[in-house]
Design an enzyme around this catalytic site. Structure first.
Site, mmCIF file in Angstrom:
data_model
loop_
_atom_site.group_PDB
_atom_site.id
_atom_site.type_symbol
_atom_site.label_atom_id
_atom_site.label_comp_id
_atom_site.label_asym_id
_atom_site.label_seq_id
_atom_site.Cartn_x
_atom_site.Cartn_y
_atom_site.Cartn_z
ATOM 1 N N LYS A 153 0.811 -1.221 0.000
ATOM 2 C CA LYS A 153 0.000 0.000 0.000
ATOM 3 C C LYS A 153 0.847 1.273 0.000
ATOM 4 O O LYS A 153 0.417 2.315 -0.488
ATOM 5 C CB LYS A 153 -0.941 0.010 1.197
ATOM 6 C CG LYS A 153 -2.014 -1.068 1.156
ATOM 7 C CD LYS A 153 -3.027 -0.808 0.058
ATOM 8 C CE LYS A 153 -4.188 -1.801 0.093
ATOM 9 N NZ LYS A 153 -5.081 -1.645 -1.057
ATOM 10 N N GLU B 1 -9.469 5.852 3.364
ATOM 11 C CA GLU B 1 -10.291 4.798 3.952
ATOM 12 C C GLU B 1 -9.371 3.622 4.203
ATOM 13 O O GLU B 1 -8.315 3.522 3.595
ATOM 14 C CB GLU B 1 -11.391 4.392 2.977
ATOM 15 C CG GLU B 1 -10.963 3.384 1.897
ATOM 16 C CD GLU B 1 -9.911 3.924 0.933
ATOM 17 O OE1 GLU B 1 -9.842 5.155 0.769
ATOM 18 O OE2 GLU B 1 -9.154 3.107 0.360
ATOM 19 N N SER C 227 1.824 -9.724 -0.572
ATOM 20 C CA SER C 227 1.523 -8.284 -0.557
ATOM 21 C C SER C 227 1.702 -7.631 0.799
ATOM 22 O O SER C 227 1.922 -6.425 0.887
ATOM 23 C CB SER C 227 0.088 -8.066 -1.051
ATOM 24 O OG SER C 227 -0.817 -8.824 -0.270
#
Lengths: 403, 281
Positions: free
Chosen positions: A94, A116, A389
């Site tokens: 991210k 969010e 990830s």
């Protein structure tokens, strides 16, 4: 019968019929401004230098492509490489997108970012980038997710972000996005909405993909260096779909590379029990093309077009829609999508932890489980890159119950 | 710039009457199905009887991202009570049995997309609706929609916002018929204490780009708000203030009475505000 929209292929922000810009009028000019600002950064050497420098020195890129020797031996199937996005600062892929959009916010003169978060990884990445760049940061998070990812809530607050619990709907990622969009529409002149996945109105699905595409660019070079050939398969989990598209994008033209996205099968195939949008072939019900939160894509919904609640043990995959580019890749049979259930993900997390000494995030564990379920389909000569990830620190409360 | 689609629904007739009489109209919003479709039927008749010029029937949606807490709660109540788009269209039909009040369906895009735009437009027209406003649809994405809705002689009402630039205002006006809905402030729906200071300026700018009637909404609840709009706008939209009367009321009858009172007071304020402004021009 729902209407299938007819869309000219040349419209920007469209992936076949999917994508587009379905938002209240108030957000249209800000979306155009964002699109223009983003287009300019592509050829702006100063922006690119800053972006690359932060990816390298702040986030820790490039990430390793590690051969998983013991996992490969244990499974007895394809050779498996792990793209170690879990090693990045803040613990997941991210941060790639958060850095890109954070710099964009600075460039657009917006002193505040809104984000969010589901699993909390995007919230932590945004909050961290906000602190690093001197931006005020507000993060919306469903209260159910706040309970299951308490560590990430604390991390966001530690770096100075305001975390606002969202009580509406299913109290998860979808509801956090609604609330973030309400904040954005209210404070649009001074705030940038730092959306964390390849969702929402154009330009977000394209822009977030481009910021994440570094994963696949590195992986392609790394596998060619290590194995002197391209992989036969790519595996990644798919919530909104940012880590998967980040890995897939660089390989889209390599037609012999099979791309597999693994969704959350939750605890059953009925509507409300899962978050599998593109796995109707496995009996998962309720997904049809529709419009949610700015984009036209596959959405889990009832007959009346009301959006369904979803379930997954993994907060980051617990979302009723999928990025519009994935919907298009599925329609084109360029990528394949399948779902695995909660238990399979937990088992896979334990297996990876004990064979490789890597505790994966519950989201990434779905990708491992997907590979395991498809082992009989592999040949020994097959070569897999699996996107790891994120790391599993945030999921330790869930994992503790396995011990 | 005039609308590319000329319609003669109950909406345009009512606005023509308002302009001729020099009055400020009241557009009243309620969420259909909150607390039940039967109750909404009574609310609509009460609102019309009290002088509401246009009624907006909100189609409840699970993810109302343009709405504030009041209408979010109303949508949740309506969905829990079993409201659906088909049910809302049936309600329109029932209202039409006894009332000619102009009716606008106020909806998010997904419910009408799932019904099928053709079926939705045909059923809405047959039930007696006059217009449709889709919160999350802008001119860019609305080509199919406008063609299909206009084919049934329904008005398409689009939103204009304080952030809309001049080019967009032109396009929004060209895509709209019946009236143009101007959002008073950046934000979501919900009653507020005061209107933004720059609202008169915004109204004058929008007026420059459209000959359509302009209804101003978002944050309007008090007689003082309405009187400010007299002479500048054609109508004021009142939504959350009415929905919260319904939420607070102890019975459907009590809610009807409260809605009547609200609309009467606002309607009177609209007329007073207009005459005051005309006197000073």
């Amino acid at each position: 019968m729902s209407t299938r929209l007819t869309i000219p292929a040349s419209v920007p922000g469209r992936f076949g019929p999917y994508g587009g810009r379905y938002v209240p009028e108030t957000l249209m000019v800000p979306l155009y401004e964002l699109e223009r600002a983003y287009e300019l950064t592509k050829t702006d050497p100063v922006f690119q230098a800053e972006f690359q420098s932060l990816l390298k020195n702040f986030a820790g890129r490039p990430t390793p492509l590690q051969f998983a020797a013991r996992l490969t031996a244990k499974l007895g199937g394809p050779r498996i490489y792990l793209k170690r996005e879990d090693l990045l600062h803040t613990g997941a892929h991210k941060i790639n997108n958060a850095i890109g959009q954070g710099l964009l916010a600075v460039k657009m003169g917006k002193p505040r970012i809104i984000a969010e978060t589901g699993a909390g990884q995007h919230g932590v990445a945004s909050a961290t980038v906000g602190a690093h760049l001197g931006l005020q940061c507000t993060v919306y998070m469903g209260t159910e997710d706040m309970a299951r990812q308490a560590l990430n809530v604390a991390r966001m607050r530690m770096v100075g972000a305001e975390v606002i619990g969202v009580e509406s709907g299913s109290k998860t990622l979808k509801d956090a996005i609604n609330e973030a969009m309400r904040d954005w529409v209210t404070n649009v002149r001074g705030s940038h909405y730092l959306l964390g996945s390849v969702l929402g109105a154009h330009p977000y699905p394209t822009m977030v993909r481009d910021f994440q595409a570094v994963i696949g660019r590195e992986a392609r070079q790394q596998i060619l260096a290590a194995e002197k050939r391209l992989p036969t398969h790519l595996y990644a989990c798919v919530g909104g779909g940012s880590n998967s598209i980040g890995l897939f994008f660089e390989f889209l033209e390599d037609v012999d590379v099979k791309m597999v996205g693994i969704e959350a099968g939750g605890r059953g195939s009925g509507l409300g029990e899962h978050a599998a949008r593109l796995a109707a072939h496995q009996g998962f019900t309720g997904a049809r093309p529709g419009v949610l939160q700015g984009t036209y894509t596959y959405v889990l919904q009832n007959e009346d077009g009301q959006i369904a609640t979803t379930h997954s043990i993994s907060a980051g995959l617990d979302y009723p829609a999928i990025g519009p580019e994935h919907a298009w890749l599925a329609d084109q049979h360029r990528a394949e999508y399948a779902a695995v259930d909660d238990q399979a993900a937990l088992d896979a997390a334990k297996l990876l932890s004990r064979t490789e000494g890597i505790i994966p995030a519950l989201e990434s564990a779905h990708a491992i489980a997907g590979l395991i379920e498809r082992l009989p389909q592999f040949k020994p000569s097959d070569l897999v890159i699996l996107n790891l990830s994120g790391r599993g620190d945030k999921d330790m409360d869930t994992y503790k119950r396995l011990l | 710039m005039t609308s590319s689609f000329q319609n003669s629904t109950r909406i345009s007739k009512r606005f023509a009457e308002l302009r001729a009489a020099g009055g400020l109209g009241i557009v009243a919003y309620v969420t259909a199905g909150d607390p039940s479709l039967d109750a909404t039927h009574k609310f609509v008749l009460a609102l019309a009887d009290a002088g509401a010029d246009v009624i907006e029937l909100g189609v409840p949606f699970s993810d109302p991202l343009a709405d504030g807490p009041t209408i979010q709660r109303a949508s949740e109540r309506a969905l829990k009570a079993g409201a659906s788009l088909a049910g809302v269209l049936e309600l329109v039909r029932r209202v039409r049995d006894t009332s000619q009040v102009p009716l606008v369906l106020f909806t998010y895009f997904n419910p009408i997309l799932q019904m099928g735009l053709e079926k939705f437009a045909a059923d809405a027209a047959q039930a007696g609706a006059d217009g449709v406003l889709v919160t999350d649809l802008t001119p860019e994405e609305s080509e199919d929609y406008r063609r299909i809705i206009h084919a049934q002689n329904l008005d398409t009402i689009f939103l204009a916002a304080p952030t809309s630039d001049d080019g967009r205002l032109l396009r929004i006006s060209a895509c709209s018929s019946g009236f143009l809905y101007l959002i008073s402030r950046t934000g979501v729906t919900g009653a507020k204490d005061s209107l933004p200071d720059d609202l008169p300026g915004l109204l004058r700018r929008v007026r420059h780009f459209t000959e359509l009637p302009i209804a101003v909404g978002f944050g309007i609840s008090l007689p003082g708000h309405v009187s400010v709009l007299g002479g500048l706008a054609d109508a004021a939209v009142v939504g959350s203030a009415l929905v919260s009367e319904i939420e607070k009321a102890s019975s459907v009858e009590a809610a009807c009475a409260a809605l009547r009172d609200r609309v009467k007071v606002l309607k009177e304020a609209g007329c007073r505000g207009l005459s005051r402004r005309e006197a000073t021009i």
